[in-house]
Design a protein around this motif. Structure first.
Motif, PDB file in Angstrom:
ATOM      1  N   LEU A   1       0.707  -1.215   0.114  1.00  0.00           N
ATOM      2  CA  LEU A   1      -0.104  -0.158   0.020  1.00  0.00           C
ATOM      3  C   LEU A   1       1.113   1.253  -0.048  1.00  0.00           C
ATOM      4  O   LEU A   1       1.887   1.109   0.643  1.00  0.00           O
ATOM      5  CB  LEU A   1      -0.884   0.070   1.026  1.00  0.00           C
ATOM      6  N   SER A   2       0.327   2.465  -0.670  1.00  0.00           N
ATOM      7  CA  SER A   2       1.025   3.478  -0.668  1.00  0.00           C
ATOM      8  C   SER A   2       0.759   4.050   0.829  1.00  0.00           C
ATOM      9  O   SER A   2      -0.317   3.908   1.180  1.00  0.00           O
ATOM     10  CB  SER A   2       0.460   4.652  -1.575  1.00  0.00           C
ATOM     11  N   VAL A   3       1.694   5.019   1.293  1.00  0.00           N
ATOM     12  CA  VAL A   3       1.530   5.423   2.659  1.00  0.00           C
ATOM     13  C   VAL A   3       0.237   6.365   2.516  1.00  0.00           C
ATOM     14  O   VAL A   3      -0.194   7.128   3.432  1.00  0.00           O
ATOM     15  CB  VAL A   3       2.928   6.109   3.067  1.00  0.00           C
ATOM     16  N   ASN A   4      -0.142   6.727   1.240  1.00  0.00           N
ATOM     17  CA  ASN A   4      -1.299   7.762   1.270  1.00  0.00           C
ATOM     18  C   ASN A   4      -2.720   7.127   1.090  1.00  0.00           C
ATOM     19  O   ASN A   4      -3.900   7.626   1.104  1.00  0.00           O
ATOM     20  CB  ASN A   4      -1.126   8.530   0.141  1.00  0.00           C
ATOM     21  N   ASN A   5      -2.585   5.564   1.029  1.00  0.00           N
ATOM     22  CA  ASN A   5      -3.769   4.848   0.975  1.00  0.00           C
ATOM     23  C   ASN A   5      -4.389   5.050   2.347  1.00  0.00           C
ATOM     24  O   ASN A   5      -3.912   4.784   3.565  1.00  0.00           O
ATOM     25  CB  ASN A   5      -3.423   3.417   0.752  1.00  0.00           C
ATOM     26  N   PRO A   6      -5.662   5.044   2.286  1.00  0.00           N
ATOM     27  CA  PRO A   6      -6.418   5.211   3.639  1.00  0.00           C
ATOM     28  C   PRO A   6      -6.214   3.879   4.631  1.00  0.00           C
ATOM     29  O   PRO A   6      -6.483   4.163   5.865  1.00  0.00           O
ATOM     30  CB  PRO A   6      -8.049   5.560   3.288  1.00  0.00           C
ATOM     31  N   LEU A   7      -6.413   2.817   3.848  1.00  0.00           N
ATOM     32  CA  LEU A   7      -6.200   1.460   4.690  1.00  0.00           C
ATOM     33  C   LEU A   7      -4.786   1.538   5.398  1.00  0.00           C
ATOM     34  O   LEU A   7      -4.876   1.185   6.530  1.00  0.00           O
ATOM     35  CB  LEU A   7      -6.149   0.348   3.699  1.00  0.00           C
ATOM     36  N   ALA A   8      -3.761   2.192   4.752  1.00  0.00           N
ATOM     37  CA  ALA A   8      -2.544   1.887   5.294  1.00  0.00           C
ATOM     38  C   ALA A   8      -2.451   3.266   6.485  1.00  0.00           C
ATOM     39  O   ALA A   8      -1.946   2.803   7.329  1.00  0.00           O
ATOM     40  CB  ALA A   8      -1.345   2.595   4.185  1.00  0.00           C
ATOM     41  N   ARG A   9      -3.291   4.239   6.117  1.00  0.00           N
ATOM     42  CA  ARG A   9      -3.178   5.268   7.243  1.00  0.00           C
ATOM     43  C   ARG A   9      -3.970   4.767   8.409  1.00  0.00           C
ATOM     44  O   ARG A   9      -3.624   5.021   9.484  1.00  0.00           O
ATOM     45  CB  ARG A   9      -4.056   6.439   6.594  1.00  0.00           C
ATOM     46  N   ASP A  10      -4.842   4.021   8.162  1.00  0.00           N
ATOM     47  CA  ASP A  10      -5.745   3.257   9.347  1.00  0.00           C
ATOM     48  C   ASP A  10      -4.539   2.416  10.158  1.00  0.00           C
ATOM     49  O   ASP A  10      -5.161   2.191  11.246  1.00  0.00           O
ATOM     50  CB  ASP A  10      -6.778   2.565   8.843  1.00  0.00           C
ATOM     51  N   LEU A  11      -3.893   1.611   9.380  1.00  0.00           N
ATOM     52  CA  LEU A  11      -2.870   0.662  10.083  1.00  0.00           C
ATOM     53  C   LEU A  11      -1.607   1.498  10.686  1.00  0.00           C
ATOM     54  O   LEU A  11      -0.836   0.704  11.250  1.00  0.00           O
ATOM     55  CB  LEU A  11      -2.547  -0.332   9.104  1.00  0.00           C
ATOM     56  N   GLY A  12      -1.449   2.900  10.588  1.00  0.00           N
ATOM     57  CA  GLY A  12      -0.571   3.308  11.361  1.00  0.00           C
ATOM     58  C   GLY A  12       0.567   4.005  10.364  1.00  0.00           C
ATOM     59  O   GLY A  12       1.536   4.683  11.026  1.00  0.00           O
ATOM     60  N   ALA A  13       0.217   4.195   8.985  1.00  0.00           N
ATOM     61  CA  ALA A  13       1.330   4.618   8.112  1.00  0.00           C
ATOM     62  C   ALA A  13       1.376   6.081   8.155  1.00  0.00           C
ATOM     63  O   ALA A  13       0.208   6.683   8.582  1.00  0.00           O
ATOM     64  CB  ALA A  13       0.957   4.026   6.534  1.00  0.00           C
ATOM     65  N   GLN A  14       2.345   6.544   8.057  1.00  0.00           N
ATOM     66  CA  GLN A  14       2.743   7.966   8.240  1.00  0.00           C
ATOM     67  C   GLN A  14       3.207   8.503   6.679  1.00  0.00           C
ATOM     68  O   GLN A  14       3.887   7.863   6.000  1.00  0.00           O
ATOM     69  CB  GLN A  14       3.737   8.418   9.305  1.00  0.00           C
ATOM     70  N   SER A  15       3.153   9.806   6.702  1.00  0.00           N
ATOM     71  CA  SER A  15       4.038  10.369   5.298  1.00  0.00           C
ATOM     72  C   SER A  15       5.357  10.199   5.556  1.00  0.00           C
ATOM     73  O   SER A  15       6.028  10.358   6.560  1.00  0.00           O
ATOM     74  CB  SER A  15       3.600  11.956   5.345  1.00  0.00           C
ATOM     75  N   LEU A  16       6.064   9.754   4.393  1.00  0.00           N
ATOM     76  CA  LEU A  16       7.475   9.518   4.627  1.00  0.00           C
ATOM     77  C   LEU A  16       8.509  10.747   4.653  1.00  0.00           C
ATOM     78  O   LEU A  16       7.876  11.923   4.116  1.00  0.00           O
ATOM     79  CB  LEU A  16       7.910   8.812   3.230  1.00  0.00           C
ATOM     80  N   ARG A  17       9.495  10.834   5.397  1.00  0.00           N
ATOM     81  CA  ARG A  17      10.566  11.838   5.332  1.00  0.00           C
ATOM     82  C   ARG A  17      11.565  11.656   4.423  1.00  0.00           C
ATOM     83  O   ARG A  17      11.809  10.381   4.312  1.00  0.00           O
ATOM     84  CB  ARG A  17      10.727  12.102   6.836  1.00  0.00           C
ATOM     85  N   PRO A  18      12.510  12.488   4.269  1.00  0.00           N
ATOM     86  CA  PRO A  18      13.865  12.255   3.588  1.00  0.00           C
ATOM     87  C   PRO A  18      14.831  11.529   4.714  1.00  0.00           C
ATOM     88  O   PRO A  18      14.462  11.968   5.788  1.00  0.00           O
ATOM     89  CB  PRO A  18      14.326  13.775   3.346  1.00  0.00           C
ATOM     90  N   GLU A  19      15.631  10.831   4.225  1.00  0.00           N
ATOM     91  CA  GLU A  19      16.682  10.385   4.910  1.00  0.00           C
ATOM     92  C   GLU A  19      17.678  11.323   4.986  1.00  0.00           C
ATOM     93  O   GLU A  19      18.016  11.861   4.236  1.00  0.00           O
ATOM     94  CB  GLU A  19      17.207   8.881   4.335  1.00  0.00           C
ATOM     95  N   LYS A  20      18.269  11.616   6.054  1.00  0.00           N
ATOM     96  CA  LYS A  20      19.358  12.468   6.682  1.00  0.00           C
ATOM     97  C   LYS A  20      20.478  11.738   7.002  1.00  0.00           C
ATOM     98  O   LYS A  20      20.515  11.149   8.087  1.00  0.00           O
ATOM     99  CB  LYS A  20      18.890  13.597   7.438  1.00  0.00           C
ATOM    100  N   ALA A  21      21.749  12.106   6.618  1.00  0.00           N
ATOM    101  CA  ALA A  21      22.859  11.210   7.021  1.00  0.00           C
ATOM    102  C   ALA A  21      24.053  12.537   7.465  1.00  0.00           C
ATOM    103  O   ALA A  21      24.273  13.514   6.946  1.00  0.00           O
ATOM    104  CB  ALA A  21      23.492  10.440   5.895  1.00  0.00           C
ATOM    105  N   ARG A  22      24.996  11.880   8.217  1.00  0.00           N
ATOM    106  CA  ARG A  22      26.210  12.732   8.833  1.00  0.00           C
ATOM    107  C   ARG A  22      27.311  11.921   8.487  1.00  0.00           C
ATOM    108  O   ARG A  22      27.518  10.677   9.207  1.00  0.00           O
ATOM    109  CB  ARG A  22      26.028  13.103  10.087  1.00  0.00           C
ATOM    110  N   ASN A  23      28.367  12.314   7.575  1.00  0.00           N
ATOM    111  CA  ASN A  23      29.309  11.523   7.266  1.00  0.00           C
ATOM    112  C   ASN A  23      30.561  12.106   7.565  1.00  0.00           C
ATOM    113  O   ASN A  23      30.673  13.083   7.649  1.00  0.00           O
ATOM    114  CB  ASN A  23      29.407  11.482   5.565  1.00  0.00           C
ATOM    115  N   PHE A  24      31.394  11.116   8.379  1.00  0.00           N
ATOM    116  CA  PHE A  24      32.861  11.615   8.810  1.00  0.00           C
ATOM    117  C   PHE A  24      34.018  10.545   8.325  1.00  0.00           C
ATOM    118  O   PHE A  24      33.634   9.467   8.202  1.00  0.00           O
ATOM    119  CB  PHE A  24      32.917  11.693  10.301  1.00  0.00           C
ATOM    120  N   SER A  25      35.199  11.190   7.831  1.00  0.00           N
ATOM    121  CA  SER A  25      36.091  10.327   7.257  1.00  0.00           C
ATOM    122  C   SER A  25      37.350  10.765   7.658  1.00  0.00           C
ATOM    123  O   SER A  25      37.435  11.866   7.810  1.00  0.00           O
ATOM    124  CB  SER A  25      35.921   9.953   5.594  1.00  0.00           C
ATOM    125  N   LEU A  26      38.490   9.822   7.849  1.00  0.00           N
ATOM    126  CA  LEU A  26      39.724  10.124   8.274  1.00  0.00           C
ATOM    127  C   LEU A  26      40.506   9.162   7.498  1.00  0.00           C
ATOM    128  O   LEU A  26      40.292   7.846   7.667  1.00  0.00           O
ATOM    129  CB  LEU A  26      39.843  10.280   9.739  1.00  0.00           C
TER     130      LEU A  26
END
Length: 818
Positions: free
Chosen positions: A555-580
């Motif tokens: 199901l799409s997260v926008n589908n009413p059935l998915a929403r009824d089962l707890g689906a939420q609008s997706l958010r972007p992934e955010k990353a923090r990168n460090f290297s040495l």
């Protein structure tokens, strides 16, 4: 078929013992013997920083440079770019999956153990599009629409630059694990014609048989010509045809996968299933061109096209089964999926100089279209009226991009500074089309509805989504002193569906003593959920991991059935990168690099666990009027992770016995841990489900299913007449976890394996060469799966081991350059 392996085995083993030549490395790339060089540490790289004088060894971030000869010597005889990169780069994983839905047709790649959609792919510095097909029945890459590396013709490539570091501030979203920049051939003259043929020849212990299969060939041709006095056109074609492989075991027909009826038990001891590489045929074309307009400006353009047809296997349906119509298939049937993949990427622009500025303006458009069909299947609910062939859906992804980039040098306080600025506009569009009505309709017979092994997309499943992305960036870099280089970049991106985001990166290199340097970087990066993760829906009927037939919906997260089962609008992934890292060069003979990194990712987008509790079907029918749905899934931001790792490369090159010897040792280690997991939504608990959104199987996919460690030692020796190559690769351990319900979670670790590859090349003339070689010539296989996991003996080896389950591959090739 008898296979003449003995002489070839002796020759290839002798080649390895001699210590013939090495693969290209992150510290630098070897050039071909024809070019008269062993390795080029001073080759300027164009990925990672926009300063025009950086090389792979003095870059502030790790960049692998792989030449055309490296790719050829990687045993990529079937034309698979992804397979070649997996051989050359220990941090690159490209597993072969089987009985895995879309992954049988579009293979997913991982960099640094992260998800396939967390690496950005460029061609000639321009963003390459992803596949349209959504992988939802697979292990590695579950829920992703990855870039199809094999859609890029390997014969078109001049070199590949792989930036192993977060680069969102420089190149935009998706560049969390790194960037793969594929540079096309641009020679204004000459060309190459090549062909090869090979097959697997293996002793298959589970069936006590010697098998020869996977026969196939690959051929390519390319040429270059001048356009005007200083322009060029380089173009080519290639094709490959390969039969499938089958490493299925003998079926014991246990009662958890089939009712113990006489008709079913009569199939015991037979090979009813298929497990291995899909048969495939592909046709590719490409071009790369530039035409000067005057001394200050040039037009350029390039493009690639691939058409590929593949056949994937699915689970066997038994004669006495609710999924069968005995009058159609009295002995049961093995459904096969058919993939028809068409991929196009083209770009054009103008670049040149205006005063002190260098500029580049371009338009870039890519499209992937995928048609998904089934054969040897049926819709059991239609009874004897069911067809056996179905069109089950179509997928399309389009990506159009406009870029303007400019850079110049400024003299500040006696030091040259490089300043780069640019802007980008991108439009993406994803759509799906419904399958044949017979592929999804509910017939009059009380039996599972929809085509077996993948019910067709229904009209209500169709997706049609688009979005716009605008971005602007700036980057400055300079040698602050004779020994210190710094680079700083910032980028703002705005998504029409997710809003705005700032990314930044700071990297530096300090040569603290001649030949030795420290380097490091810190950045924050973004990956917006793909349009397919936002809007894809499907209804399927197939076998779950526990062997039970299940009708489910994604199901799409926008589908009413998915929403009824707890689906939420997706958010972007955010990353923090460090290297040495530390790099070093001792004279002209030895160089090395060691880099450590950490990548923390919040809100990773994953496909939820299958939600299939006993009361779910009744709950959905009572509250939504949709009968027969036994399970659901939807995409979530359910997990935060942290990945730590290290990569090391050392190269030694020297003149030996009238030839040139290069030895390379490369190693990669990564470890992904779960930092936190979203709790089961209250709405899902209220529906009577006790499933978590992110359970043991999903945890296993992110943390242990890909090898944490891989290492290789490669040696190559070349002179004017001979080329000898040997490579030992240690494929690290992988772990598979299943959740069969009721607390039964069988787990198995597949121990590390050593793989030996070797090749002998003979230069009959400076232009004509012949090669004989083998991959995995000692015929290594993964650990045998135990009885809890091998599905009644049908799948003796799991798909997640990077050594694969095909055994030894032998090949011969011929190449003519002009």
């Amino acid at each position: 078929m008898t296979y003449p392996a003995n002489a070839l085995r002796r020759a290839c083993s002798f080649a390895f013992v001699l210590g013939s030549a090495a693969l290209s490395s992150p510290a630098g790339a070897q050039a071909s013997a024809e070019a008269g060089q062993v390795k080029t540490l001073d080759q300027v790289v164009v990925t990672g920083v926009r300063a025009s004088n950086r090389t792979s060894l003095d870059s502030p971030v790790p960049v692998d440079v792989l030449t055309q000869e490296d790719l050829r010597s990687a045993g990529a005889v079937n034309g698979e770019l992804g397979a070649a990169l997996a051989v050359l780069l220990p941090s690159f994983n490209f597993p072969r999956q089987s009985n895995s839905g879309g992954s049988d047709h579009v293979r997913s790649a991982q960099l640094r153990g992260l998800s396939p959609d967390e690496v950005l792919v460029l061609v000639n510095g321009k963003r390459f599009h992803t596949s349209a097909l959504v992988n939802t029945d697979t292990k590695i890459g579950n829920g992703t629409t990855p870039v199809d590396f094999n859609a890029i013709p390997i014969s078109a490539i001049k070199r590949v630059e792989v930036l192993r570091d977060g680069a969102g501030a420089q190149y935009g979203s998706d560049a969390i694990a790194g960037v793969v920049n594929i540079i096309l051939k641009d020679a204004p003259s000459g060309g190459e014609v090549s062909a090869n043929y090979g097959a697997y020849h293996t002793k298959f212990t589970p069936n006590d048989r010697t098998i020869t299969d996977g026969q196939g060939g690959y051929a390519s041709a390319d040429f270059g010509t001048r356009l005007g006095d200083a322009g060029f056109l380089h173009a080519g074609v290639e094709t490959s045809h390969h039969a499938g492989t089958n490493r299925a075991g003998y079926d014991t027909v246990p009662d958890f996968i089939a009712d113990p009826t006489p008709a079913n038990l009569a199939l015991q001891g037979r090979r009813n299933y298929a497990a291995g590489d899909p048969p495939n045929e592909s046709y590719n074309g490409w071009f790369n061109a530039e035409l000067p307009l005057n001394e200050h400006a040039s037009l350029y353009g390039f493009g690639t096209y691939t058409q590929r047809h593949t056949t994937g296997d699915n689970y066997f349906r038994y004669p006495d089964s609710s999924a069968n119509v005995p009058s159609i298939y009295p002995d049961g049937y093995l459904p096969q999926s058919l993939g028809h993949n068409r991929d196009l990427q083209t770009a054009g622009g103008i670049r040149g100089t205006a005063g002190e500025w260098n500029y580049d303006g371009s338009l870039n458009w890519g499209r992937n279209g995928f048609d998904y069909d089934l054969r040897h299947s049926l819709n059991a609910s239609l009874g004897t009226a069911s067809p056996t062939d179905f069109h089950i859906g179509s997928y399309a992804f389009n990506q159009g991009t406009a870029n303007v980039d400019a850079n110049r040098q400024l003299d500040i306080a006696g030091r040259p500074w490089t300043i780069a600025v640019g802007g980008e506009y991108r439009r993406e569009h994803f759509s799906t089309g419904a399958g044949d009505p017979a592929s999804y309709e509910v017939g009059p017979v009380d039996a599972p509805a929809g085509a077996q092994a993948g019910g067709g997309l229904q009209p209500q499943d169709r997706a049609d989504l688009s979005r716009h992305v605008q971005a602007a960036y700036a980057e400055v870099s300079s040698d602050l002193t004779d020994n210190v280089f710094v680079d700083a970049a910032g980028r703002y991106e705005h998504y029409s569906d997710f809003g705005g985001n700032w990314s930044g990166k700071l990297s530096a290199r300090w040569e603290f003593t001649p030949g030795f340097a420290l380097r490091g970087a810190a950045s924050n990066n973004l990956r917006a959920p793909s349009l397919s993760q936002v809007g894809y829906e499907a209804t399927t009927t197939g076998y779950g991991a526990d062997g039970k037939l299940v009708t489910g919906r994604i199901l799409s997260v926008n589908n009413p059935l998915a929403r009824d089962l707890g689906a939420q609008s997706l958010r972007p992934e955010k990353a923090r990168n460090f290297s040495l890292g530390l790099t070093g060069q001792l004279g002209d003979a030895f160089d090395f690099s060691v880099d450590a990194y950490q990548i923390a990712i919040d809100h990773r987008v994953t496909l939820s666990e299958t939600i299939d509790n006993d009361g779910l079907e009744q709950y959905i029918e009572q509250n939504f009027g949709v009968p027969g749905v036994q399970s659901v899934q939807f995409f979530t931001n359910a997990v935060n992770t942290i990945t730590r790792g290290a990569e090391a490369v050392g190269n030694y090159h020297q003149a030996v016995a009238g030839g040139k010897l290069l030895l390379t040792l490369a190693y990669s280690h990564n470890n992904t841990q779960i930092r936190s997991v979203q709790a089961t939504p209250a709405a899902l608990l209220a529906a009577g489900a006790d499933n978590v959104l992110f359970g043991v199987e999903a945890r296993n996919t992110l943390t242990d299913a890909a090898p944490r460690q891989r290492g290789s030692f490669t040696a190559r020796w070349d002179n004017e007449r001979w080329g000898l190559l040997g490579r030992v690769t240690r494929q690290g351990a992988t772990t598979r976890v299943f959740d069969f319900g009721d607390g039964f979670e069988p787990t198995q670790t597949y121990v590390p394996r050593f793989q030996l590859d070797a090749e002998v090349q003979f230069h009959a003339t400076p232009r004509l060469s012949f090669s004989l070689g083998g991959d995995n010539i000692t015929n290594q296989y993964p650990t045998r799966s135990d009885s809890d996991i091998n599905y009644g003996g049908n799948f003796p080896y799991d798909v997640i081991s990077p050594i694969g389950s095909n055994g030894a591959y032998w090949y011969g090739s011929v190449r003519y350059t002009f």
